[in-house]
Design an enzyme around this catalytic site. Structure first.
Site, PDB file in Angstrom:
ATOM      1  N   LYS A 107      -0.128   4.014  -9.045  1.00 41.59           N
ATOM      2  CA  LYS A 107      -1.034   2.911  -8.711  1.00 41.59           C
ATOM      3  C   LYS A 107      -0.986   2.600  -7.215  1.00 41.59           C
ATOM      4  O   LYS A 107      -2.027   2.488  -6.546  1.00 41.59           O
ATOM      5  CB  LYS A 107      -0.671   1.679  -9.534  1.00 41.59           C
ATOM      6  CG  LYS A 107      -0.849   1.870 -11.036  1.00 41.59           C
ATOM      7  CD  LYS A 107      -0.464   0.623 -11.810  1.00 41.59           C
ATOM      8  CE  LYS A 107      -0.618   0.852 -13.319  1.00 41.59           C
ATOM      9  NZ  LYS A 107      -0.238  -0.333 -14.115  1.00 41.59           N
ATOM     10  N   ASP A 150       0.553 -10.750   0.955  1.00 42.96           N
ATOM     11  CA  ASP A 150       0.565  -9.767   2.039  1.00 42.96           C
ATOM     12  C   ASP A 150       1.586  -8.702   1.668  1.00 42.96           C
ATOM     13  O   ASP A 150       2.774  -8.995   1.556  1.00 42.96           O
ATOM     14  CB  ASP A 150       0.952 -10.445   3.351  1.00 42.96           C
ATOM     15  CG  ASP A 150       0.921  -9.484   4.539  1.00 42.96           C
ATOM     16  OD1 ASP A 150       0.585  -8.296   4.357  1.00 42.96           O
ATOM     17  OD2 ASP A 150       1.243  -9.935   5.656  1.00 42.96           O
ATOM     18  N   MET A 151       1.130  -7.477   1.469  1.00 48.40           N
ATOM     19  CA  MET A 151       2.065  -6.458   0.994  1.00 48.40           C
ATOM     20  C   MET A 151       1.721  -5.077   1.528  1.00 48.40           C
ATOM     21  O   MET A 151       0.554  -4.755   1.754  1.00 48.40           O
ATOM     22  CB  MET A 151       2.072  -6.416  -0.528  1.00 48.40           C
ATOM     23  CG  MET A 151       0.732  -6.027  -1.136  1.00 48.40           C
ATOM     24  SD  MET A 151       0.790  -6.037  -2.938  1.00 48.40           S
ATOM     25  CE  MET A 151      -0.777  -5.230  -3.315  1.00 48.40           C
ATOM     26  N   ALA A 152       2.764  -4.290   1.726  1.00 48.74           N
ATOM     27  CA  ALA A 152       2.584  -2.873   2.005  1.00 48.74           C
ATOM     28  C   ALA A 152       2.324  -2.168   0.684  1.00 48.74           C
ATOM     29  O   ALA A 152       2.736  -2.633  -0.383  1.00 48.74           O
ATOM     30  CB  ALA A 152       3.827  -2.302   2.671  1.00 48.74           C
ATOM     31  N   HIS A 197      -1.326  -0.854  16.261  1.00 51.62           N
ATOM     32  CA  HIS A 197      -0.544  -1.655  15.322  1.00 51.62           C
ATOM     33  C   HIS A 197      -0.829  -3.140  15.531  1.00 51.62           C
ATOM     34  O   HIS A 197      -0.850  -3.619  16.661  1.00 51.62           O
ATOM     35  CB  HIS A 197       0.950  -1.375  15.526  1.00 51.62           C
ATOM     36  CG  HIS A 197       1.830  -2.015  14.515  1.00 51.62           C
ATOM     37  ND1 HIS A 197       2.547  -3.166  14.773  1.00 51.62           N
ATOM     38  CD2 HIS A 197       2.098  -1.677  13.236  1.00 51.62           C
ATOM     39  CE1 HIS A 197       3.238  -3.498  13.695  1.00 51.62           C
ATOM     40  NE2 HIS A 197       2.985  -2.620  12.751  1.00 51.62           N
TER      41      HIS A 197
END
Length: 335
Positions: free
Chosen positions: A227, A177-179, A119
């Protein structure tokens, strides 16, 4: 729940002390703590110092290599693979990004895959390494599964985040920045820690029904339906499968199997806009974000924001008032 406000330098020192006590060398502990405090200071508490206890547990159980020795296999002038020797993902991504910046400076593009890692925390940290150097960056990483694919009632996908960064002249970079899940798994942990509920459409319970109770969540949902599900699969392919590593439900879980190396894979791509023929890239980005902020807002919206605006504002507030830390996390750090 009680919250402690801690200044950045003190919070980093507390995290470093814990990580060193768990066996990390001073340099590695400093790098990991820097990434964690960056997350907290930009409002991404799900990837902040609340993770220190987990890392210490995994170090003590043998699921992380505290004395990892990174090696780089240079495949071509623009492509390399970094083997992180089952060490801390934060340090591996820092090293990989620095190498990608060097390659991009020489050839225009730096493509660095990372294998045998763990991680790594908030991707925005590594993205900003590149934008600070005047470069464009894309980064992504796989995670263990906690997301149901589109139409599914059981987990198959990780949160598999992706981030983009662009230098902006005379200002903060534009960072996305995204999950690929509708919310980050760490935000679910933060909701549990702070006693808050989560929003609708983010997660399902054991029977596959939507829930807003973080204690009943069995799996998250992908953002944007099919998506987000497709993008998450693509990230797993570009990281784990590309490196011949595990994917999907074969990945060692973060919370569990603490004695096992996780063998994750990540990817960093850095682009030098000067080499690609546009030395005015950052100036044009300034025009873009300026015009974006000037778009008339929709009803009940104060103003249109550029990506990263809220994070920059939050960081400025934290620098004056301190970083909010849940009491339970703070108690662990000072224990």
């Amino acid at each position: 729940m009680t919250t402690q406000y801690v200044m950045e330098a003190e919070l980093k020192a507390l995290a470093v002390k814990k990580l060193e006590a768990a066996g990390l060398p001073a340099k590695t502990a400093d790098e990991v703590a820097d990434v964690l405090v960056h997350a907290d200071s930009t409002g991404v508490h799900s990837h902040g110092v609340m993770r220190v206890e987990h890392y210490c547990t995994r170090l003590q159980k043998g699921g992380l290599n505290p004395n990892a020795e990174f090696s780089i296999d240079q495949i071509s002038p623009s492509v390399a693979v970094l083997d992180s020797d089952d060490g801390m993902g934060h340090s591996a991504l820092i090293a990989a990004t620095n190498h990608a910046i060097e390659l991009a400076t020489e050839t225009g593009v730096g493509f660095v895959s990372i294998k045998n890692t763990s991680h790594c925390g908030a991707l925005s940290y590594f993205i900003q390494q590149a934008t600070d150097a005047g470069k464009i960056a894309i980064s992504m990483t796989q995670t263990d599964t906690c997301v149901a694919p589109y139409g599914g009632a059981a987990r198959f996908l990780g949160t598999n985040p992706i981030a983009f960064g662009f230098p902006v002249a005379d200002g903060e970079p534009m960072i996305v920045d995204m999950a690929t899940s509708a919310t980050a798994f760490g935000k679910l942990l933060h909701a549990k820690e702070t006693g808050k509920s989560i929003g609708p459409g983010l997660a399902i319970d054991a029977e596959g029904h939507e829930t807003t109770d973080p204690h009943k969540v069995e799996n998250l949902l992908p953002f944007g339906g099919h998506k987000g599900s497709g993008i998450a699969l693509s990230i797993d392919a570009l990281t784990g499968i590309l490196m011949g590593a595990n994917f999907g439900n074969h990945i060692v879980r973060m919370y569990g199997d603490y004695d096992k190396f996780r063998k994750l894979a990540s990817l960093v791509i850095v682009i030098d806009p000067d080499k690609l023929g546009n030395p005015l890239f950052a100036t044009m980005m300034k025009a873009m974000v300026t015009e974006l902020r000037e778009v008339p807002p929709a009803p009940d919206v104060e103003k249109v924001l550029a990506p990263n605006d809220l994070q920059v504002e939050y960081k400025a507030k934290c620098s004056k008032e301190g970083i909010p830390v849940p009491q339970g996390v703070y108690d662990y750090l000072v224990s």
